[in-house]
Design an enzyme around this catalytic site. Sequence first.
Site, mmCIF file in Angstrom:
data_model
loop_
_atom_site.group_PDB
_atom_site.id
_atom_site.type_symbol
_atom_site.label_atom_id
_atom_site.label_comp_id
_atom_site.label_asym_id
_atom_site.label_seq_id
_atom_site.Cartn_x
_atom_site.Cartn_y
_atom_site.Cartn_z
ATOM 1 N N SER A 56 0.950 -1.227 0.048
ATOM 2 C CA SER A 56 0.088 -0.152 0.001
ATOM 3 C C SER A 56 0.880 1.218 0.111
ATOM 4 O O SER A 56 1.939 1.256 0.555
ATOM 5 C CB SER A 56 -0.808 0.066 1.126
ATOM 6 O OG SER A 56 -1.454 1.413 1.445
ATOM 7 N N TYR B 116 -2.316 -0.483 10.204
ATOM 8 C CA TYR B 116 -2.259 -1.042 8.699
ATOM 9 C C TYR B 116 -1.151 -0.604 8.089
ATOM 10 O O TYR B 116 -0.483 -1.266 7.370
ATOM 11 C CB TYR B 116 -3.554 -0.468 8.302
ATOM 12 C CG TYR B 116 -3.764 -0.684 6.814
ATOM 13 C CD1 TYR B 116 -4.026 -2.079 6.092
ATOM 14 C CD2 TYR B 116 -3.495 0.231 5.761
ATOM 15 C CE1 TYR B 116 -4.074 -2.171 4.958
ATOM 16 C CE2 TYR B 116 -3.563 0.041 4.259
ATOM 17 C CZ TYR B 116 -3.976 -1.160 3.819
ATOM 18 O OH TYR B 116 -4.084 -1.541 2.537
#
Length: 320
Positions: free
Chosen positions: A188, A202
Amino acid sequence: MELQEAFIVAASCLGFFSVCKALFKFVRWIWVMFLRPTKNLKKYGSWVIITGSTDGIGKALAFKLASKGLNIVLVGRNPSKLEATSKEIREKYNHEQVETKSIVVDLAKATGGEIARTIEEGIKGLDVGILINNAGINYPYARYFHEVDRELMENMLKVNMEAVTWVTKAVLPGMLEKKKGAIVNIGSAASQDPSVPLYTLYAATKSYIEVFSRCIHLEYKQYGIDIQCQVPRFVGTEMTKDLKKSVPLMMVPTERFRKASIRWIGYEHLCNPYWLHSVQGFIVHAAPDALVNAITFWICSGIRKRGQMKDSSAVKRCSD
């Protein structure tokens, strides 16, 4: 006067080289984003194994790779969803004689050894050429670190980091034996931005994936194994549904991302496959960190408030 002229010539040359460098980077960006051909993925092997393959990016990639005549190993925790996806792929690409196989394993609950053994047994005898570690967990919506409950924290650490590590360890020996293969870890852009407040865990787990990918890329490229970490921004999946209201113009449909993702397999070890995400990343990294942090915190705070309101409404409906 001679010194002044020499300074002007030097400054002009420096400016010329700077312009040429920028132009070269732009031309190369156009080439890799839109013109560079996709590699022949069948050269790696006839089977692709994909984790998190019944939803979102994983499912989209499974269908796209099947359209190229590759056989698909679907990895997931829900047997019925795996069977439904498998059946849909076989029916849609029957003319390609595509085969599918399902491996049932709960990456959030199984131990590392159990994950590795399950994958090893599931791919035994298969010519696995590509592994796509796509499974991942995010917060239901933005929240402070202390608000993350223990179960969500444990599941995120296991799926986003441990599972990627153990699945890779299970698949690598077969690739080493035949001296070819490709591994794609879906990371990501959260791992590259200055900070991603209210999505701390995350972002941290995705940073692990990026570093893990970079290191094993250097270890195994000499053995003919192409290892890559793709770092997309916002892709329209179930995981990002609560972000659509906050960043609608930055959201990319899954179908568009999957095409770009496959075009990059086998090339650079770290990439942002979709052109719009690449432009967004350029803007983020060009802006002052303080400004980016302030905007990100403001956006994530809004997402948190909407999520809390939704939870409160759900609790009120249940009490009624």
